[in-house]
Design a protein around this motif. Structure first.
Motif, mmCIF file in Angstrom:
data_model
loop_
_atom_site.group_PDB
_atom_site.id
_atom_site.type_symbol
_atom_site.label_atom_id
_atom_site.label_comp_id
_atom_site.label_asym_id
_atom_site.label_seq_id
_atom_site.Cartn_x
_atom_site.Cartn_y
_atom_site.Cartn_z
ATOM 1 N N MET A 1 7.347 29.159 -91.756
ATOM 2 C CA MET A 1 7.904 29.569 -93.082
ATOM 3 C C MET A 1 6.839 30.837 -93.830
ATOM 4 S SD MET A 1 8.149 27.439 -96.749
ATOM 5 C CE MET A 1 6.402 27.386 -97.080
ATOM 6 N N TYR B 1 7.442 34.013 -91.536
ATOM 7 C CA TYR B 1 8.848 34.685 -92.064
ATOM 8 C C TYR B 1 8.838 35.411 -93.392
ATOM 9 C CZ TYR B 1 13.991 35.346 -93.282
ATOM 10 O OH TYR B 1 14.916 36.078 -93.528
ATOM 11 N N GLY C 1 11.497 25.506 -90.725
ATOM 12 C CA GLY C 1 10.515 26.503 -91.015
ATOM 13 C C GLY C 1 11.163 27.640 -91.286
ATOM 14 N N ALA D 1 13.425 26.847 -94.590
ATOM 15 C CA ALA D 1 12.553 26.941 -95.965
ATOM 16 C C ALA D 1 12.111 28.409 -96.219
ATOM 17 C CB ALA D 1 11.109 26.188 -95.815
ATOM 18 N N GLY D 2 11.868 29.226 -95.078
ATOM 19 C CA GLY D 2 11.328 30.718 -95.213
ATOM 20 C C GLY D 2 12.525 31.314 -95.904
ATOM 21 N N SER E 1 11.982 32.811 -99.485
ATOM 22 C CA SER E 1 11.761 34.437 -99.406
ATOM 23 C C SER E 1 12.202 35.085 -100.347
ATOM 24 C CB SER E 1 12.197 34.845 -98.010
ATOM 25 O OG SER E 1 13.814 34.802 -98.019
ATOM 26 N N THR F 1 9.838 35.997 -85.757
ATOM 27 C CA THR F 1 9.241 34.653 -85.984
ATOM 28 C C THR F 1 9.565 33.927 -84.904
ATOM 29 O OG1 THR F 1 9.721 34.951 -88.405
ATOM 30 C CG2 THR F 1 9.206 32.570 -87.532
#
Length: 688
Positions: free
Chosen positions: A33, A36, A122, A125-126, A130, A159
Motif C-alpha cells: 500500500m 503504491y 495492498g 487499500a493503496g 491514495s 508495485t
C-alpha cells in the motif's frame, strides 16, 4: 497426488499458524500500500499541475526508492521468523514421506497465496488511500483538488513487479534453507537455541567508546557545514555502537545480575534473567534493531514536522520583504547611477496603481564575495576553497561589505567608526578573532559584534555561514579588490544594491505587482541603451507570494515523506517486537510448563514475564530517547541550513514527537506482552 493437495496443504499451514502469518501478511499489505501510494503521488497529474507540485513529487521520488529497498530487506528479515517456526512442521512432513520436492511445492503455493493476498489487499487499500494522500498533499500545497478516485497504471505495474521479485527471492531463500537441512535438523530446529554466550567485555567497552565518540561529535560541532558532513558519520557510529552494546553489553549486564544474589534468586528475576542470557545474542540484535528504528522515526518526524511548521518563517528568511529586487553592477560608481533611482520610482508607481504603498523598505548597498578565512585574513584569490579538504570548507564564509551609513539607517542606530574599525554580524557560526583583514591589507579592528541586521535573503540560500562587515568608507575599503580576479578569472567581488518592500494586499495583488514590475524593468532594459541591461546593470525581482508554492512544495514534500517513512519504520518496529515476543514465547513455553509442574503459579509466571519484558522492552525506547537528545544539537545546526532558526519550535516539536511515540510504544508493549503470556501459559487454541 491430486493437484489440489498442495494448495490445500499450503492454505491449512497458513490458517493453522495464523498467529504468525496474520501480522506478516498485514505488514506485506502495508508495504504494498505504501509503495503504491508513493508511486501514485510521484506521477499524479493533479499534483503536477499545481504550483510547487513538481518539487513535492521530486521529494517523493526519493521515498519510492527508500521504501522499495527497505521492503526487500525488512520482509526478508521478518520471513526468517516464519521459516524458523515452520521448520519443525516441514521436518515432520519430511519424515512422514514427503520429499523436498513436495515441500518445495507446498512452499511455492504458500508464497503464491501470501503474494496474492498481500498484492490484492495492498493494492486495493493503496488505491483507496491514495486519494486521501493526494488530497492531503493538495492541502499541504494550499490548493484545491477534485474528489474523483483515479488509478495510475504505471504505479500499479511498478508495485506488482517489485513485490513479485521480493516474494520470489524470499521463496528461493526458504527453499535453500530447506534443501540444506536434513529431516532431523528440521524437526529439532525450533529447539536449537543459542548457547549462553560469555560476557564479551571488550566488545561492550568498544561499543561504549564508539557511542561516546559519536555523542561527542554531536555536541561539540559548531559549524553547520561540519554538522552536515559529520552527521552521517555519527549515524553509522551510533548504529555500530548500539548493536555492540545491546549484544555484548546486555550479556555483560545479565552476568552481573546473576552475580547479585539478592536480585537474581527471586522467582520473577531468576527465570527471566536466565532466559535472556540463553538467547541474548539474537535478543540483543532484535532490541538494537528496534532501538535504531525508533531513533530513525523520532529524528525524521521531529525534523520534517519542524520544517513544515516553520515553512512561513523559512520563507520570510529567504525573502525578507514581499517584493525583493537585486540590482547587480560591475563598478562602484554604478551603485550611485540614475537607473537605481528609476527603479525606486517605478516600484512606487506600480504599487500606487494597485492601491498599495511601499512599507518597511529595505534599501542598502553591498559588496559580496566568498572567502576562506584563516587567522583573521580573508583569502582574496579564493584558491584555498578548492583544496577539497573538509577543513577548508568549514572555514569558508559568504562575506558582505555594507556601508556603515546604510546599517545605521536600516537598524535605527547611530554607530560611529574610526578609520580601520568595523562592525561585524555573523550567521550560522561565530567569528572569534578581534580583527579581520582583506587579503594582504591592514587588519581592521572589530569594534563590536552587532546582534542583528536586515537580511537580504542570500544567506538563506547558502549552506556556508555569512559575515556582514560594516565599514565607515565603503569605496575606499573595496577599491583595492574591485578588479581582482580569482584563480578561474572571475571577479572576486560582486556589487549589489538590494531594494525590497512589504505590501498589505492579497497574494494575487502582490503577484500582479511583481509581474508588472518585472515587465517594466525588462522594457526599460531593452529601451534604455547602455544605462540598462548588459553585464554592467542587471535587475532580478522575486516575491514571497509567487515563491510560496515552491517552498510549501519542498517542505511539504519532506513532511509528507517523513510521515510515510515514519509509518513504515513503525510497522517494522512493531512487527519485530511482536515476532520477538511470539518466537520467544514458543521457546519458553516448555520451560514455563516445567516450572508449573514443580509449583510455579500463573501469578508467578506473569510476574516473571513482566520482569523480563520490562527489563528489555523499554530499553530500546529509553536508548532512542538518549540518542535523540544527543543528536539534537546536530539536527538543530543542520536545520539552520534550511533557514530554520526557531530553537523553541524545534524543542517543542521534538518533545511532542517523543511523547506521542512513547505512548504508542507502551500500547504495543501491552499487546505483545499479552500474546507472550498467552503462549507460555499454555492458552488453548494455540497451533500445535
Amino acid at each position: 497426488m491430486k493437484h489440489s493437495f498442495y494448495p490445500k496443504l499450503a492454505w491449512t499451514g497458513i490458517r493453522k499458524n495464523k498467529r504468525l502469518y496474520t501480522p506478516y501478511i498485514l505488514t506485506c499489505m502495508g508495504m504494498v500500500m505504501m509503495f503504491y501510494i508513493m508511486s501514485f503521488l510521484t506521477s499524479s497529474a493533479l499534483l503536477t499541475s499545481m504550483p510547487g507540485g513538481d518539487i513535492m513529487q521530486g521529494m517523493l521520488g526519493l521515498g519510492v526508492r527508500v521504501i522499495g529497498v527497505f521492503a526487500l530487506i525488512f520482509l526478508f528479515y521478518t520471513n526468517s521468523f516464519l521459516t524458523r517456526r515452520r521448520k519443525k512442521e516441514f521436518g515432520l512432513y519430511n519424515i512422514l514421506g514427503m520429499g523436498k520436492r513436495n515441500l518445495a511445492r507446498v512452499l511455492m503455493w504458500e508464497s503464491l497465496i501470501i503474494a496474492a493476498i498481500s498484492l490484492g489487499g495492498g493494492l486495493v487499500a493503496g488505491i483507496v488511500f491514495s486519494k486521501f494522500a493526494e488530497l492531503g498533499m493538495v492541502n499541504i500545497l494550499r490548493a484545491e483538488g477534485s474528489f474523483v478516485l483515479t488509478l495510475e497504471p504505471k504505479a500499479i505495474v511498478q508495485t506488482l513487479l517489485l513485490f513479485a521479485v521480493i516474494f520470489f527471492l524470499i521463496l528461493l531463500n526458504t527453499l535453500r534453507q530447506i534443501h540444506l537441512s536434513n529431516p532431523i535438523e528440521l524437526l529439532h530446529s525450533e529447539n536449537t537455541g543459542e548457547k549462553p554466550p560469555k560476557a564479551n567485555w571488550f566488545l561492550a567497552l568498544a561499543g561504549a567508546i564508539i557511542l561516546g565518540a559519536a555523542y561527542y561529535l554531536a555536541v561539540s560541532i559548531e559549524n553547520p557545514i561540519e554538522a552536515m558532513v559529520w552527521f552521517f558519520v555519527a549515524v553509522i557510529m551510533v548504529i555500530i555502537a548500539t548493536y555492540l552494546l545491546f549484544i555484548a553489553g546486555s550479556v555483560a549486564i545479565c552476568r552481573l545480575l546473576q552475580r547479585k544474589k539478592a536480585y537474581y534468586y527471586k522467582t520473577n528475576h531468576f527465570v527471566s534473567v536466565s532466559s535472556m542470557v540463553y538467547r541474548m545474542k539474537r535478543n540483543g540484535a532484535g532490541l538494537a534493531s528496534i532501538c535504531i528504528l525508533c531513533t530513525m522515526v523520532l529524528v525524521m518526524m521531529s525534523a520534517t514536522v519542524c520544517l513544515y511548521v516553520g515553512t512561513e518563517d523559512s520563507l520570510r528568511t529567504r525573502y525578507p520583504r514581499n517584493i525583493n529586487l537585486d540590482v547587480s553592477v560591475t563598478t562602484l560608481d554604478r551603485l550611485e547611477a540614475e537607473p537605481v533611482e528609476k527603479v525606486r520610482q517605478l516600484a512606487s508607481q506600480i504599487a500606487r496603481e494597485h492601491g498599495q504603498s511601499l512599507d518597511n523598505v529595505l534599501d542598502y548597498r553591498v559588496a559580496a564575495m566568498v572567502g576562506y578565512i584563516d587567522g583573521g585574513r580573508i583569502d582574496v584569490d579564493q584558491s584555498s576553497i578548492y583544496t577539497f579538504q573538509l577543513s577548508a570548507y568549514t572555514d569558508v564564509w559568504q562575506i558582505f561589505f555594507v556601508p556603515l551609513e546604510d546599517y545605521n539607517r536600516l537598524m535605527g542606530q547611530n554607530e560611529t567608526l574610526d578609520p580601520g574599525e568595523v562592525l561585524l554580524y555573523t550567521t550560522k557560526s561565530n567569528y572569534e578573532e578581534d580583527s579581520i583583514a582583506l587579503g594582504d591589507g591592514e587588519p581592521m579592528k572589530v569594534k563590536k559584534v552587532v546582534p542583528d541586521f536586515a537580511d537580504n535573503g542570500v544567506d538563506a540560500m547558502q549552506m556556508i555561514p555569512s559575515m556582514y562587515i560594516f565599514v565607515p568608507d565603503f569605496n575606499k575599503t573595496l577599491q583595492p579588490i574591485t578588479n581582482v580576479a580569482n584563480w578561474r578569472g572571475d571577479p572576486v567581488i560582486e556589487l549589489h544594491w538590494f531594494y525590497g518592500f512589504d505590501l498589505d494586499g492579497s497574494d494575487e495583488v502582490q503577484v500582479q505587482i511583481q509581474e508588472e514590475l518585472q515587465e517594466s524593468l525588462r522594457q526599460l532594459s531593452i529601451s534604455g541603451g547602455t544605462s540598462w541591461g548588459g553585464d554592467d546593470f542587471t535587475v532580478s525581482c522575486e516575491g514571497v507570494a509567487k515563491e510560496r508554492a515552491g517552498f510549501y512544495g519542498m517542505y511539504g514534500g519532506l513532511f509528507f515523506l517523513g510521515i510515510l517513512l515514519g509509518v513504515v519504520f513503525i510497522f517494522a518496529a512493531v512487527l519485530i517486537m511482536y515476532y520477538k515476543q511470539v518466537s520467544e514465547g514458543y521457546e519458553d513455553q516448555s520451560r514455563f510448563g516445567i516450572m508449573q509442574k514443580v509449583g510455579m503459579t500463573q501469578k508467578d509466571i506473569k510476574r516473571s514475564i513482566n520482569s523480563q519484558i520490562l527489563t528489555v522492552f523499554f530499553l530500546p525506547l529509553l536508548t532512542a530517547g538518549v540518542h535523540l537528545a544527543f543528536a539534537f544539537p546536530l539536527i538543530q545546526k543542520i536545520l539552520v541550513l534550511f533557514s530554520l532558526t526557531d530553537l523553541n519550535l524545534l524543542i517543542l516539536v521534538t518533545v511532542c514527537c517523543f511523547l506521542i511515540f512513547a505512548f504508542f510504544y507502551v500500547l504495543v508493549y501491552h499487546i505483545t506482552s499479552k500474546a507472550y503470556f498467552a503462549i507460555v501459559s499454555g492458552a488453548k487454541g494455540e497451533p500445535a
